[in-house]
Design an enzyme around this catalytic site. Structure first.
Site, PDB file in Angstrom:
ATOM      1  N   ARG A   1      38.378  59.255   7.973  1.00  0.00           N
ATOM      2  CA  ARG A   1      39.451  59.269   6.976  1.00  0.00           C
ATOM      3  C   ARG A   1      39.732  57.851   6.486  1.00  0.00           C
ATOM      4  O   ARG A   1      39.222  56.878   7.033  1.00  0.00           O
ATOM      5  CB  ARG A   1      40.715  59.934   7.519  1.00  0.00           C
ATOM      6  CG  ARG A   1      41.225  59.378   8.832  1.00  0.00           C
ATOM      7  CD  ARG A   1      42.715  59.437   8.958  1.00  0.00           C
ATOM      8  NE  ARG A   1      43.348  58.594   7.954  1.00  0.00           N
ATOM      9  CZ  ARG A   1      43.446  57.266   8.059  1.00  0.00           C
ATOM     10  NH1 ARG A   1      42.968  56.614   9.110  1.00  0.00           N
ATOM     11  NH2 ARG A   1      44.034  56.561   7.087  1.00  0.00           N
ATOM     12  N   GLY A   2      40.619  57.781   5.479  1.00  0.00           N
ATOM     13  CA  GLY A   2      40.883  56.505   4.814  1.00  0.00           C
ATOM     14  C   GLY A   2      40.016  56.493   3.557  1.00  0.00           C
ATOM     15  O   GLY A   2      38.823  56.830   3.621  1.00  0.00           O
ATOM     16  N   ALA A   3      40.639  56.123   2.438  1.00  0.00           N
ATOM     17  CA  ALA A   3      39.939  56.250   1.160  1.00  0.00           C
ATOM     18  C   ALA A   3      38.616  55.477   1.116  1.00  0.00           C
ATOM     19  O   ALA A   3      37.615  55.978   0.587  1.00  0.00           O
ATOM     20  CB  ALA A   3      40.860  55.786   0.040  1.00  0.00           C
ATOM     21  N   ALA A   4      38.606  54.270   1.656  1.00  0.00           N
ATOM     22  CA  ALA A   4      37.354  53.506   1.608  1.00  0.00           C
ATOM     23  C   ALA A   4      36.336  54.080   2.594  1.00  0.00           C
ATOM     24  O   ALA A   4      35.155  54.214   2.270  1.00  0.00           O
ATOM     25  CB  ALA A   4      37.623  52.036   1.930  1.00  0.00           C
TER      26      ALA A   4
ATOM     27  N   ARG B   1      37.383  66.333   0.031  1.00  0.00           N
ATOM     28  CA  ARG B   1      38.776  65.930  -0.219  1.00  0.00           C
ATOM     29  C   ARG B   1      38.911  65.567  -1.698  1.00  0.00           C
ATOM     30  O   ARG B   1      38.080  64.830  -2.226  1.00  0.00           O
ATOM     31  CB  ARG B   1      39.175  64.744   0.686  1.00  0.00           C
ATOM     32  CG  ARG B   1      39.158  65.127   2.166  1.00  0.00           C
ATOM     33  CD  ARG B   1      39.866  64.114   3.025  1.00  0.00           C
ATOM     34  NE  ARG B   1      41.300  64.159   2.864  1.00  0.00           N
ATOM     35  CZ  ARG B   1      42.117  63.210   3.331  1.00  0.00           C
ATOM     36  NH1 ARG B   1      41.629  62.163   3.976  1.00  0.00           N
ATOM     37  NH2 ARG B   1      43.422  63.317   3.164  1.00  0.00           N
TER      38      ARG B   1
ATOM     39  N   CYS C   1      51.351  54.658   6.474  1.00  0.00           N
ATOM     40  CA  CYS C   1      50.069  55.301   6.758  1.00  0.00           C
ATOM     41  C   CYS C   1      49.115  54.330   7.471  1.00  0.00           C
ATOM     42  O   CYS C   1      49.562  53.491   8.271  1.00  0.00           O
ATOM     43  CB  CYS C   1      49.452  55.879   5.498  1.00  0.00           C
ATOM     44  SG  CYS C   1      48.149  57.079   5.845  1.00  0.00           S
TER      45      CYS C   1
ATOM     46  N   ASP D   1      44.718  55.445  -2.525  1.00  0.00           N
ATOM     47  CA  ASP D   1      43.584  56.372  -2.556  1.00  0.00           C
ATOM     48  C   ASP D   1      42.983  56.408  -3.949  1.00  0.00           C
ATOM     49  O   ASP D   1      41.774  56.528  -4.117  1.00  0.00           O
ATOM     50  CB  ASP D   1      44.030  57.775  -2.130  1.00  0.00           C
ATOM     51  CG  ASP D   1      44.366  57.787  -0.644  1.00  0.00           C
ATOM     52  OD1 ASP D   1      45.470  57.323  -0.279  1.00  0.00           O
ATOM     53  OD2 ASP D   1      43.503  58.205   0.154  1.00  0.00           O
TER      54      ASP D   1
ATOM     55  N   ASN E   1      48.883  57.352  -3.298  1.00  0.00           N
ATOM     56  CA  ASN E   1      48.677  56.977  -1.890  1.00  0.00           C
ATOM     57  C   ASN E   1      49.380  58.013  -1.015  1.00  0.00           C
ATOM     58  O   ASN E   1      49.989  58.972  -1.514  1.00  0.00           O
ATOM     59  CB  ASN E   1      49.224  55.561  -1.654  1.00  0.00           C
ATOM     60  CG  ASN E   1      48.801  54.999  -0.300  1.00  0.00           C
ATOM     61  OD1 ASN E   1      47.635  55.090   0.090  1.00  0.00           O
ATOM     62  ND2 ASN E   1      49.737  54.433   0.448  1.00  0.00           N
ATOM     63  N   LYS E   2      49.317  57.811   0.289  1.00  0.00           N
ATOM     64  CA  LYS E   2      49.889  58.772   1.245  1.00  0.00           C
ATOM     65  C   LYS E   2      51.295  59.189   0.845  1.00  0.00           C
ATOM     66  O   LYS E   2      52.108  58.349   0.457  1.00  0.00           O
ATOM     67  CB  LYS E   2      49.886  58.128   2.640  1.00  0.00           C
ATOM     68  CG  LYS E   2      50.308  59.032   3.773  1.00  0.00           C
ATOM     69  CD  LYS E   2      49.485  60.301   3.854  1.00  0.00           C
ATOM     70  CE  LYS E   2      47.996  60.026   3.860  1.00  0.00           C
ATOM     71  NZ  LYS E   2      47.174  61.206   3.609  1.00  0.00           N
TER      72      LYS E   2
ATOM     73  N   LYS F   1      38.655  52.083  -6.174  1.00  0.00           N
ATOM     74  CA  LYS F   1      39.743  53.065  -6.097  1.00  0.00           C
ATOM     75  C   LYS F   1      40.419  53.277  -7.464  1.00  0.00           C
ATOM     76  O   LYS F   1      41.421  53.959  -7.561  1.00  0.00           O
ATOM     77  CB  LYS F   1      40.754  52.637  -5.048  1.00  0.00           C
ATOM     78  CG  LYS F   1      40.118  52.707  -3.653  1.00  0.00           C
ATOM     79  CD  LYS F   1      41.016  52.265  -2.580  1.00  0.00           C
ATOM     80  CE  LYS F   1      40.316  52.324  -1.233  1.00  0.00           C
ATOM     81  NZ  LYS F   1      40.886  51.367  -0.299  1.00  0.00           N
TER      82      LYS F   1
HETATM   83  P1  RI2 Z   1      42.016  52.377   2.992  1.00  0.00           P
HETATM   84  C1  RI2 Z   1      44.441  57.037   3.364  1.00  0.00           C
HETATM   85  O1  RI2 Z   1      44.282  58.412   3.129  1.00  0.00           O
HETATM   86  C2  RI2 Z   1      45.873  56.586   3.211  1.00  0.00           C
HETATM   87  O2  RI2 Z   1      46.569  57.224   2.169  1.00  0.00           O
HETATM   88  C3  RI2 Z   1      45.656  55.120   2.960  1.00  0.00           C
HETATM   89  O3  RI2 Z   1      46.795  54.468   2.439  1.00  0.00           O
HETATM   90  C4  RI2 Z   1      44.506  55.189   1.971  1.00  0.00           C
HETATM   91  O4  RI2 Z   1      43.670  56.237   2.455  1.00  0.00           O
HETATM   92  C5  RI2 Z   1      43.728  53.930   1.768  1.00  0.00           C
HETATM   93  O5  RI2 Z   1      43.077  53.562   2.954  1.00  0.00           O
HETATM   94  P2  RI2 Z   1      43.998  59.484   4.332  1.00  0.00           P
HETATM   95  O6  RI2 Z   1      42.490  59.570   4.455  1.00  0.00           O
HETATM   96  O7  RI2 Z   1      40.887  52.736   2.081  1.00  0.00           O
HETATM   97  O8  RI2 Z   1      44.654  59.025   5.592  1.00  0.00           O
HETATM   98  O9  RI2 Z   1      42.718  51.134   2.538  1.00  0.00           O
HETATM   99  O10 RI2 Z   1      44.563  60.764   3.810  1.00  0.00           O
HETATM  100  O11 RI2 Z   1      41.577  52.309   4.431  1.00  0.00           O
END
Ligand code: RI2
Length: 306
Positions: A16-19, A59, A129, A198, A208-209, A234
């Protein structure tokens, strides 16, 4: 790992995490290209498109996933004609995917460096988040002796805030975990809010979250600057053409067990949109910009989809 395994990992949020989801998808496509056995270029192209579609279904909100796939499959979106062999295409996809991954890694270092310069000496900052980009800024600023304490929200329903506080505590950064509803109670003690993204729309709105927009509203009222840390992948090309960002609705069981609440409707949107007026700056690897300048990066990846 196979495309199926990565897709499952992204859907279930073990990745998880957008990147990270963008990087995992790009890495899966590179691996798939390396392993492909056939010798017909058109079949290979169709196979790669199918894999990409599977990854895209995981997603819906983070445009980074689409952009990571677009960057990796750029060779098949280009003017390939009938000239390409499987080997040509394989090489081009591997190069494109690896370049995306390398750029993503370097982007985070630049974001950390640029962003840390915007944190004042002796700062107390709030984050929401679990964003690698936001935490890179905070950790770099801490290394420079500028951060006294971080307040991290729990980030219901999935509680990604727990990942954040554990990561900061491991790095010996003073950190306080708060519930999401305590943001306004603490906001006056903050020198900055630092969050990730995101998706950033062409008008500068930051998706974002869920809860980010409430924090930004509180910060705005308290005159606390809101810094958004986000790689340029992004920024959403589709929004330039009028597309709306789909807000993911996840399983209701993430909120409560619905069986224990008969007759109750439950909603679980996991992202929200913060209007550009509530964002002070966006920290990208190509510099710090006003959210109102978002359109300049939004067009870069094109709108091709497999
Ligand atoms: P990075 C996450 O989404 C959060 O919303 C977080 O702020 C965003 O991605 C960016 O994260 P999720 O996968 O890319 O937890 O900066 O739903 O790591």
């Amino acid at each position: 790992m196979t495309v199926e395994a990565i897709a499952e990992g992204i859907s279930s949020m073990s990745i998880r995490g957008a990147a990270r989801i963008a990087e995992a998808a790009a890495g899966a496509l590179v691996q798939e290209a390396k392993n492909y056995k056939g010798d017909n270029a058109l079949e290979f192209e169709e196979h790669m498109r199918k894999c990409a579609r599977k990854l895209l279904q995981t997603r819906p909100t983070a445009v980074s996933l689409k952009n990571g796939i677009r960057a990796t499959l750029k060779p098949i979106f280009g003017p390939m004609g009938g000239e390409w062999t499987v080997e040509d295409l394989r090489k081009a996809i591997i190069e494109a995917g690896e370049a995306f991954l390398e750029n993503a890694k370097r982007a985070l270092e630049s974001i950390a460096e640029y962003g840390s310069k915007r944190i004042k000496q002796g700062s107390v900052v709030m984050t929401h988040c679990n964003s690698n980009a936001a935490l890179s800024v905070i950790e770099k600023a801490f290394e420079k002796g500028k951060i006294e304490r971080v307040f991290a929200t729990e980030s219901r329903p999935w509680r990604q805030g727990h990942l954040t506080v554990r990561r900061l505590a491991l790095k010996k950064i003073p950190v306080t975990l708060i519930v999401d509803s305590a943001v306004r109670h603490f906001i006056n003690e903050m020198d900055a809010v630092v969050v990730g993204a995101d998706t950033i729309a062409s008008n500068g709105a930051v998706i974002n979250k869920v809860g980010t927009s409430q924090i930004a509203l509180c910060a705005n009222e308290a005159r606390v600057p809101v810094l958004v840390a986000a790689e340029t992948f992004k920024f959403s090309p589709g929004t330039l053409e009028g597309e709306l960002v789909e807000i993911e609705e996840r399983d209701l069981g993430e909120v409560v067990d619905p069986k224990e609440f008969p007759g109750v409707d439950i909603a679980n949107p996991v992202f929200d949109a913060t209007p550009p007026d509530y964002v002070d700056v966006i920290i990208t690897e190509r510099g710090i910009i006003s959210p109102h300048a978002a359109y300049q990066f939004a067009a870069e990846f094109g709108t091709d989809l497999p």
